[in-house]
Design a protein around this motif. Structure first.
Motif, PDB file in Angstrom:
ATOM      1  N   ASP A  81     -12.230  -0.249   1.023  1.00 45.04           N
ATOM      2  CA  ASP A  81     -11.610   1.035   1.363  1.00 45.04           C
ATOM      3  C   ASP A  81     -11.297   1.095   2.855  1.00 45.04           C
ATOM      4  O   ASP A  81     -10.264   1.630   3.263  1.00 45.04           O
ATOM      5  CB  ASP A  81     -12.530   2.202   0.987  1.00 45.04           C
ATOM      6  CG  ASP A  81     -12.611   2.428  -0.510  1.00 45.04           C
ATOM      7  OD1 ASP A  81     -11.803   1.845  -1.254  1.00 45.04           O
ATOM      8  OD2 ASP A  81     -13.491   3.196  -0.931  1.00 45.04           O
ATOM      9  N   ARG A 134       1.025   3.998  -3.003  1.00 45.92           N
ATOM     10  CA  ARG A 134       0.692   5.400  -2.732  1.00 45.92           C
ATOM     11  C   ARG A 134       1.879   6.298  -3.024  1.00 45.92           C
ATOM     12  O   ARG A 134       1.746   7.325  -3.682  1.00 45.92           O
ATOM     13  CB  ARG A 134       0.273   5.594  -1.272  1.00 45.92           C
ATOM     14  CG  ARG A 134      -1.160   5.169  -1.043  1.00 45.92           C
ATOM     15  CD  ARG A 134      -1.669   5.643   0.253  1.00 45.92           C
ATOM     16  NE  ARG A 134      -1.837   7.089   0.244  1.00 45.92           N
ATOM     17  CZ  ARG A 134      -2.690   7.731   0.999  1.00 45.92           C
ATOM     18  NH1 ARG A 134      -3.457   7.082   1.815  1.00 45.92           N
ATOM     19  NH2 ARG A 134      -2.772   9.029   0.958  1.00 45.92           N
ATOM     20  N   SER A 147      -4.590   6.658  -5.687  1.00 45.70           N
ATOM     21  CA  SER A 147      -5.478   7.053  -4.596  1.00 45.70           C
ATOM     22  C   SER A 147      -5.851   5.822  -3.770  1.00 45.70           C
ATOM     23  O   SER A 147      -5.643   4.682  -4.197  1.00 45.70           O
ATOM     24  CB  SER A 147      -6.750   7.684  -5.162  1.00 45.70           C
ATOM     25  OG  SER A 147      -7.537   6.697  -5.798  1.00 45.70           O
ATOM     26  N   GLU A 148      -6.429   6.067  -2.609  1.00 48.14           N
ATOM     27  CA  GLU A 148      -6.863   4.962  -1.757  1.00 48.14           C
ATOM     28  C   GLU A 148      -7.860   4.057  -2.475  1.00 48.14           C
ATOM     29  O   GLU A 148      -7.766   2.835  -2.391  1.00 48.14           O
ATOM     30  CB  GLU A 148      -7.475   5.500  -0.463  1.00 48.14           C
ATOM     31  CG  GLU A 148      -6.463   6.092   0.481  1.00 48.14           C
ATOM     32  CD  GLU A 148      -7.075   6.605   1.766  1.00 48.14           C
ATOM     33  OE1 GLU A 148      -8.327   6.598   1.893  1.00 48.14           O
ATOM     34  OE2 GLU A 148      -6.311   7.014   2.655  1.00 48.14           O
ATOM     35  N   THR A 149      -8.804   4.661  -3.165  1.00 43.36           N
ATOM     36  CA  THR A 149      -9.815   3.876  -3.873  1.00 43.36           C
ATOM     37  C   THR A 149      -9.185   3.013  -4.961  1.00 43.36           C
ATOM     38  O   THR A 149      -9.538   1.839  -5.116  1.00 43.36           O
ATOM     39  CB  THR A 149     -10.876   4.819  -4.493  1.00 43.36           C
ATOM     40  OG1 THR A 149     -11.408   5.646  -3.459  1.00 43.36           O
ATOM     41  CG2 THR A 149     -11.982   4.050  -5.167  1.00 43.36           C
ATOM     42  N   TRP A 191      -3.273   1.320   6.009  1.00 46.95           N
ATOM     43  CA  TRP A 191      -2.488   2.540   5.791  1.00 46.95           C
ATOM     44  C   TRP A 191      -2.106   3.177   7.120  1.00 46.95           C
ATOM     45  O   TRP A 191      -0.976   3.594   7.322  1.00 46.95           O
ATOM     46  CB  TRP A 191      -3.273   3.510   4.907  1.00 46.95           C
ATOM     47  CG  TRP A 191      -2.631   4.852   4.736  1.00 46.95           C
ATOM     48  CD1 TRP A 191      -3.136   6.052   5.125  1.00 46.95           C
ATOM     49  CD2 TRP A 191      -1.358   5.148   4.139  1.00 46.95           C
ATOM     50  NE1 TRP A 191      -2.269   7.067   4.808  1.00 46.95           N
ATOM     51  CE2 TRP A 191      -1.170   6.540   4.195  1.00 46.95           C
ATOM     52  CE3 TRP A 191      -0.374   4.371   3.562  1.00 46.95           C
ATOM     53  CZ2 TRP A 191      -0.041   7.171   3.707  1.00 46.95           C
ATOM     54  CZ3 TRP A 191       0.765   5.005   3.064  1.00 46.95           C
ATOM     55  CH2 TRP A 191       0.921   6.380   3.149  1.00 46.95           C
ATOM     56  N   ILE A 233       0.844  -1.207   0.000  1.00 47.78           N
ATOM     57  CA  ILE A 233       0.000   0.000   0.000  1.00 47.78           C
ATOM     58  C   ILE A 233       0.875   1.251   0.000  1.00 47.78           C
ATOM     59  O   ILE A 233       0.642   2.188  -0.770  1.00 47.78           O
ATOM     60  CB  ILE A 233      -0.971  -0.011   1.206  1.00 47.78           C
ATOM     61  CG1 ILE A 233      -2.037  -1.089   0.992  1.00 47.78           C
ATOM     62  CG2 ILE A 233      -1.602   1.360   1.417  1.00 47.78           C
ATOM     63  CD1 ILE A 233      -2.884  -1.386   2.219  1.00 47.78           C
ATOM     64  N   LEU A 260      -8.242  -0.881   3.602  1.00 42.40           N
ATOM     65  CA  LEU A 260      -7.085  -0.143   3.118  1.00 42.40           C
ATOM     66  C   LEU A 260      -6.700   0.972   4.090  1.00 42.40           C
ATOM     67  O   LEU A 260      -5.529   1.125   4.422  1.00 42.40           O
ATOM     68  CB  LEU A 260      -7.357   0.451   1.734  1.00 42.40           C
ATOM     69  CG  LEU A 260      -6.138   1.235   1.241  1.00 42.40           C
ATOM     70  CD1 LEU A 260      -5.570   0.601   0.015  1.00 42.40           C
ATOM     71  CD2 LEU A 260      -6.489   2.669   1.050  1.00 42.40           C
ATOM     72  N   ARG A 261      -7.688   1.724   4.553  1.00 41.36           N
ATOM     73  CA  ARG A 261      -7.395   2.823   5.484  1.00 41.36           C
ATOM     74  C   ARG A 261      -6.800   2.294   6.791  1.00 41.36           C
ATOM     75  O   ARG A 261      -5.872   2.887   7.345  1.00 41.36           O
ATOM     76  CB  ARG A 261      -8.647   3.659   5.752  1.00 41.36           C
ATOM     77  CG  ARG A 261      -8.979   4.608   4.603  1.00 41.36           C
ATOM     78  CD  ARG A 261     -10.067   5.593   4.967  1.00 41.36           C
ATOM     79  NE  ARG A 261     -11.345   4.963   5.222  1.00 41.36           N
ATOM     80  CZ  ARG A 261     -12.212   4.608   4.264  1.00 41.36           C
ATOM     81  NH1 ARG A 261     -11.929   4.827   3.002  1.00 41.36           N
ATOM     82  NH2 ARG A 261     -13.362   4.053   4.574  1.00 41.36           N
TER      83      ARG A 261
END
Length: 187
Positions: free
Chosen positions: A167, A149, A155-157, A174, A145, A170-171
């Motif tokens: 999502d 990035r 982007s995150e999406t 992250w 990730i 992922l967050r």
């Protein structure tokens, strides 16, 4: 975001490349070329590196095309591999610049001399590469990730879609990756 109709030809080209079709990899790379240039441009702008966008994309292609057989399965996998190849190109370039400073006939860098943008970017790339190697040993997906990035500029999406995760996941990954990197930096 890429539609399924855009992804199908790239996936087919990659299958042909894995089967030995020499021109298929070039065609697949051409299909994602503008996305790669955009990712390289945003990465280089963030780093303030003197490396040219087109040169970075082309060097990444040469890394992918040379050596081991291509393992990319689809468009997202090709983009992820390309981001990793861009990282490798920038790390190799940073190491070469650092080696030039030690004995490449350049004037010695003293403690009072300031680093130029390119030198500071080289130090940043090398430090991040070491941190990512440490993170990769602890959490491979979190390292991927960060790589997508930072080096891919996605982007995150887009990353969530590439990795096939939500999502929210992922967050969470992250945040964990950032916490790890900050702890390693001692910040």
């Amino acid at each position: 975001m890429v539609s399924a109709s855009d992804e199908a030809p790239v996936t087919q080209l990659l299958a042909r490349a894995r089967a030995g079709d020499a021109q298929a990899l070039g065609a697949a790379y051409s299909a994602v070329y503008e996305e790669l240039k955009h990712a390289a441009r945003s990465q280089l702008r963030r780093m303030r590196d003197a490396f040219q966008t087109t040169a970075l994309v082309h060097e990444a292609y040469l890394k992918l095309a040379g050596g081991a057989p291509l393992a990319a399965l689809d468009r997202n996998h090709l983009l992820a591999l390309s981001a990793r190849a861009m990282r490798q190109v920038l790390v190799d370039d940073a190491r070469a610049r650092k080696a030039d400073k030690r004995g490449g006939g350049q004037e010695a860098l003293t403690l009072t001399a300031s680093l130029g943008n390119g030198d500071a970017a080289a130090v940043e790339v090398l430090a991040l590469d070491e941190l990512l190697a440490s993170l990769h040993r602890v959490d491979e997906r979190a390292a991927q990730i960060v790589e997508l990035r930072y080096f891919g500029g996605y982007s995150e999406t887009e990353i969530a879609a590439m990795l096939g995760i939500s999502d929210r996941t992922l967050r969470r990954d992250w945040r964990r990756a950032r916490a790890f990197l900050l702890a390693e930096l001692g910040t």
